[in-house]
Design a protein around this motif. Structure first.
Motif, mmCIF file in Angstrom:
data_model
loop_
_atom_site.group_PDB
_atom_site.id
_atom_site.type_symbol
_atom_site.label_atom_id
_atom_site.label_comp_id
_atom_site.label_asym_id
_atom_site.label_seq_id
_atom_site.Cartn_x
_atom_site.Cartn_y
_atom_site.Cartn_z
ATOM 1 N N SER A 67 0.826 -1.205 0.000
ATOM 2 C CA SER A 67 0.000 0.000 0.000
ATOM 3 C C SER A 67 0.860 1.254 0.000
ATOM 4 O O SER A 67 0.550 2.231 -0.688
ATOM 5 N N TYR A 68 1.952 1.225 0.754
ATOM 6 C CA TYR A 68 2.866 2.367 0.787
ATOM 7 C C TYR A 68 3.510 2.580 -0.584
ATOM 8 O O TYR A 68 3.601 3.713 -1.061
ATOM 9 N N GLY A 69 3.947 1.518 -1.226
ATOM 10 C CA GLY A 69 4.546 1.637 -2.549
ATOM 11 C C GLY A 69 3.577 2.174 -3.581
ATOM 12 O O GLY A 69 3.935 3.013 -4.419
ATOM 13 N N VAL A 70 2.348 1.722 -3.534
ATOM 14 C CA VAL A 70 1.327 2.219 -4.463
ATOM 15 C C VAL A 70 1.051 3.690 -4.192
ATOM 16 O O VAL A 70 0.943 4.501 -5.118
ATOM 17 N N ALA A 71 0.951 4.062 -2.915
ATOM 18 C CA ALA A 71 0.686 5.464 -2.566
ATOM 19 C C ALA A 71 1.823 6.373 -3.020
ATOM 20 O O ALA A 71 1.576 7.458 -3.572
ATOM 21 N N VAL A 72 3.060 5.943 -2.817
ATOM 22 C CA VAL A 72 4.205 6.742 -3.251
ATOM 23 C C VAL A 72 4.214 6.881 -4.772
ATOM 24 O O VAL A 72 4.465 7.960 -5.307
ATOM 25 N N GLY A 73 3.928 5.801 -5.472
ATOM 26 C CA GLY A 73 3.893 5.862 -6.934
ATOM 27 C C GLY A 73 2.811 6.794 -7.451
ATOM 28 O O GLY A 73 3.042 7.579 -8.368
ATOM 29 N N VAL A 74 1.634 6.739 -6.853
ATOM 30 C CA VAL A 74 0.538 7.608 -7.290
ATOM 31 C C VAL A 74 0.836 9.067 -6.970
ATOM 32 O O VAL A 74 0.621 9.953 -7.805
ATOM 33 N N LEU A 75 1.332 9.337 -5.759
ATOM 34 C CA LEU A 75 1.659 10.717 -5.403
ATOM 35 C C LEU A 75 2.778 11.282 -6.279
ATOM 36 O O LEU A 75 2.723 12.445 -6.684
ATOM 37 N N ALA A 76 3.775 10.478 -6.570
ATOM 38 C CA ALA A 76 4.858 10.931 -7.452
ATOM 39 C C ALA A 76 4.327 11.207 -8.857
ATOM 40 O O ALA A 76 4.701 12.203 -9.482
ATOM 41 N N PHE A 77 3.438 10.355 -9.342
ATOM 42 C CA PHE A 77 2.836 10.547 -10.656
ATOM 43 C C PHE A 77 2.065 11.866 -10.708
ATOM 44 O O PHE A 77 2.232 12.670 -11.628
ATOM 45 N N LEU A 78 1.238 12.111 -9.696
ATOM 46 C CA LEU A 78 0.420 13.324 -9.687
ATOM 47 C C LEU A 78 1.257 14.586 -9.507
ATOM 48 O O LEU A 78 1.002 15.604 -10.173
ATOM 49 N N THR A 79 2.266 14.549 -8.631
ATOM 50 C CA THR A 79 3.089 15.741 -8.452
ATOM 51 C C THR A 79 3.939 16.030 -9.687
ATOM 52 O O THR A 79 4.136 17.195 -10.036
ATOM 53 N N CYS A 80 4.397 14.999 -10.352
ATOM 54 C CA CYS A 80 5.146 15.229 -11.598
ATOM 55 C C CYS A 80 4.266 15.873 -12.647
ATOM 56 O O CYS A 80 4.689 16.811 -13.341
ATOM 57 N N LEU A 81 3.038 15.398 -12.788
ATOM 58 C CA LEU A 81 2.122 16.014 -13.744
ATOM 59 C C LEU A 81 1.802 17.448 -13.360
ATOM 60 O O LEU A 81 1.744 18.336 -14.221
ATOM 61 N N LEU A 82 1.587 17.697 -12.072
ATOM 62 C CA LEU A 82 1.278 19.044 -11.606
ATOM 63 C C LEU A 82 2.416 20.004 -11.913
ATOM 64 O O LEU A 82 2.194 21.097 -12.462
ATOM 65 N N TYR A 83 3.641 19.613 -11.611
ATOM 66 C CA TYR A 83 4.761 20.514 -11.836
ATOM 67 C C TYR A 83 5.186 20.572 -13.304
ATOM 68 O O TYR A 83 5.775 21.572 -13.726
ATOM 69 N N LEU A 84 4.879 19.566 -14.094
ATOM 70 C CA LEU A 84 5.066 19.702 -15.540
ATOM 71 C C LEU A 84 4.110 20.744 -16.105
ATOM 72 O O LEU A 84 4.484 21.567 -16.950
#
Length: 116
Positions: A67-84
């Protein structure tokens, strides 16, 4: 004089310059890695055992680890899109205060992600 945070160039958008910037390239690479982390844990992180009726996480049979790995992956995905998106929008920001907020939020989120 250019001004603080590049405010002297506000309004000019050049996609070629955007793609060649190192932080944009690193954001795209981070975005791809976040997809790999999220996808690999979701696809192969849980196994079904023939002797057991329920699935379990391959990381020490701890569901919190997956669950932690999935959460980190999703948060990283969303923050990368936001800052792009912010990188694309950044040249149109003419207010120095708004540019400062954007840069400081990027630094803050990056520091928080490095801490995790």
């Amino acid at each position: 004089m250019e001004g603080a945070y590049g405010a002297g160039k506000a309004g000019a958008f050049d996609p070629y310059t955007l793609v060649r910037q190192p932080h944009t390239i690193l954001r795209v690479v981070s975005w791809l890695f976040s997809i790999v982390v999220f996808g690999s844990i979701v696809n192969e992180g849980y196994l079904n055992s023939a002797s057991e009726g329920e699935e379990f996480c391959i990381y020490n049979r701890n569901p919190n680890a997956c669950s932690y790995g999935v959460a980190v992956g999703v948060l990283a995905f969303l923050t990368c899109l936001l800052y792009l998106a912010l990188d694309v929008y950044f040249p149109q920001i003419s207010s120095v205060k708004d540019r400062k907020k954007a840069v400081l939020s990027d630094i803050g989120v990056s520091a928080w992600e490095m801490r995790s």
